[in-house]
Write an enzyme that holds these catalytic residues in place. Sequence first.
Site, short mmCIF file in Angstrom:
data_model
loop_
_atom_site.label_atom_id
_atom_site.label_comp_id
_atom_site.label_asym_id
_atom_site.label_seq_id
_atom_site.Cartn_x
_atom_site.Cartn_y
_atom_site.Cartn_z
N CYS A 101 -16.20 2.46 1.40
CA CYS A 101 -15.22 1.35 1.55
C CYS A 101 -14.81 1.80 2.96
O CYS A 101 -14.01 0.58 3.55
CB CYS A 101 -14.06 1.87 0.55
SG CYS A 101 -13.61 3.68 0.65
N ARG B 70 -13.91 -7.83 2.78
CA ARG B 70 -12.49 -7.54 2.30
C ARG B 70 -11.89 -8.75 2.63
O ARG B 70 -10.82 -9.21 2.08
CB ARG B 70 -12.07 -6.28 3.15
CG ARG B 70 -12.71 -5.12 3.00
CD ARG B 70 -12.44 -4.68 1.53
NE ARG B 70 -10.93 -4.68 1.18
CZ ARG B 70 -10.03 -3.51 1.37
NH1 ARG B 70 -10.21 -2.76 2.21
NH2 ARG B 70 -8.71 -3.89 0.83
N ARG C 235 0.99 -1.22 -0.03
CA ARG C 235 0.05 0.09 -0.03
C ARG C 235 0.92 1.23 0.10
O ARG C 235 1.69 1.24 0.89
CB ARG C 235 -0.86 -0.06 1.44
CG ARG C 235 -1.46 1.19 1.17
CD ARG C 235 -2.47 1.44 2.50
NE ARG C 235 -3.84 0.75 2.20
CZ ARG C 235 -4.97 0.83 2.68
NH1 ARG C 235 -5.24 1.68 3.62
NH2 ARG C 235 -6.05 0.32 2.01
N HIS D 285 -7.56 1.07 -6.04
CA HIS D 285 -7.72 0.10 -4.86
C HIS D 285 -8.41 -1.13 -5.42
O HIS D 285 -9.58 -1.39 -4.87
CB HIS D 285 -8.76 0.95 -3.71
CG HIS D 285 -8.51 0.27 -2.42
ND1 HIS D 285 -7.68 -0.70 -1.97
CD2 HIS D 285 -9.17 0.67 -1.18
CE1 HIS D 285 -7.66 -0.91 -0.81
NE2 HIS D 285 -8.59 -0.12 -0.21
N GLN E 74 -10.21 -3.81 -2.82
CA GLN E 74 -11.64 -3.47 -2.15
C GLN E 74 -12.92 -3.80 -3.34
O GLN E 74 -13.78 -3.90 -2.93
CB GLN E 74 -11.54 -1.82 -2.19
CG GLN E 74 -12.77 -0.86 -1.92
CD GLN E 74 -13.01 -1.18 -0.35
OE1 GLN E 74 -12.11 -1.11 0.54
NE2 GLN E 74 -14.12 -1.55 0.18
N ASP F 184 -17.06 7.79 -0.65
CA ASP F 184 -15.83 7.78 0.10
C ASP F 184 -15.41 9.05 0.71
O ASP F 184 -16.18 10.23 0.32
CB ASP F 184 -14.71 7.18 -0.93
CG ASP F 184 -13.32 6.99 -0.57
OD1 ASP F 184 -13.31 7.00 0.64
OD2 ASP F 184 -12.44 6.72 -1.22
N1 CP Z 1 -11.06 0.48 2.96
C1 CP Z 1 -9.76 0.32 3.33
O1 CP Z 1 -9.07 0.11 2.37
O2 CP Z 1 -9.71 0.38 4.61
P1 CP Z 1 -8.37 0.60 5.20
O3 CP Z 1 -7.60 2.01 4.95
O4 CP Z 1 -8.54 0.49 6.72
O5 CP Z 1 -7.18 -0.64 4.97
N1 NVA Z 2 -9.79 7.24 -0.96
C1 NVA Z 2 -9.53 6.79 0.33
C2 NVA Z 2 -9.67 5.27 0.33
C3 NVA Z 2 -9.38 4.65 1.84
C4 NVA Z 2 -9.73 3.14 1.87
C5 NVA Z 2 -8.06 6.97 0.55
O1 NVA Z 2 -7.17 6.85 -0.27
O2 NVA Z 2 -7.55 7.39 1.61
#
Ligand code: CP
Ligand code: NVA
Length: 331
Positions: free
Chosen positions: A273, A318, A108, A135, A138, A232
């Site tokens: 999400c 997830r 990530r 992502h 997800q 989101d």
């Molecule tokens: N939805 C999601 O990716 O959550 P986190 O940032 O907690 O991993």
């Molecule tokens: N768009 C958000 C998604 C988090 C799961 C971010 O990147 O922070």
Amino acid sequence: MPVNLSGRSFLKLLDFTPDEIRYLIRLSKQFKNLKLSGTPHKYLEGKNIVLLFEKTSTRTRCSFEVAGYDLGMGVTYLDPGSSQMGKKESIEDTARVLGRMYDGIEYRGFSQELVEELAANAGVPVWNGLTDEFHPTQMIADMLTVEENFPTGIKGLKFVFMGDARNNVANSLMVVCSKLGLHFVACGPEDRMPEEDLVATCRELCEESGGSVTLTPSVEEACTGAHVIYTDIWVSMGEPAELWAERIKLLSPYQVNAEAMALAADDAIFLHCLPSFHDLKTTIGAEIYEKFGLPEMEVTDEVFEGPRSRVFDEAENRMHSIKAIMYATLR
Ligand code: CP
Ligand code: NVA
């Protein structure tokens, strides 16, 4: 043709065919059944994975950890401060080292190029746990959640994303809907619509799948008859906190609230999400309230906690879907 994803990386859904995506959703369902019935499934015993996080996480990290343990694997977690990557060692070198020790790598981070570079050099499957652009893990959970609520089929459903339609989650939703034949609607201000190139690519995919991509600033046009309304947060990880003032102004009209949900189909569901700013129980939520007087942001607490919300099923999914992705690529 039977689907075989063994040895593949999972970096973005554009790399996968509709059949491969449907296979991963099916496999996620099977793993969910195994988990819920208490049937052991240590199918990958003896393998090891490493999780590299350059941004924070709750769901993605815990999903990879629990899924890894359930499959019988050893799991190492490296947080942003605890590896040499980027600071003292290039991504390329890190990939070559980790690929000698581990059977799979989750990453990530920031740019999509980084995760692509990692995958090009690791020699083992790399899974994208979120970048600024996409992502993808997800998406398998989200489509599984949609299928659970529309068991007769998801093709042809109207799927609306409200708010920051240019972010990683919105981009990925547009891709997965286009691959699977859903009618994707991005609803937000012009400045925060997805990049033209990606829209064009998705519209090409729709020609084959029967789906469509619509961009509109009209909440009424978007939400009327919607089967899924998704949102989101308005400022994503890695974006500067100074953006809040501008985003609040731009995106407030696109809050998912009772009026928006009232336009949707009778059987519509709400997805997010997560994490979400739907109340004042977070430090950022409280700070925003103090500065801008907003008690809730991208979704009201009423909708988040309401009968159409499926956000916690989605969060649980997830884990099942990440398990499916790891199993399919490491088996
Ligand atoms: N939805 C999601 O990716 O959550 P986190 O940032 O907690 O991993
Ligand atoms: N768009 C958000 C998604 C988090 C799961 C971010 O990147 O922070």
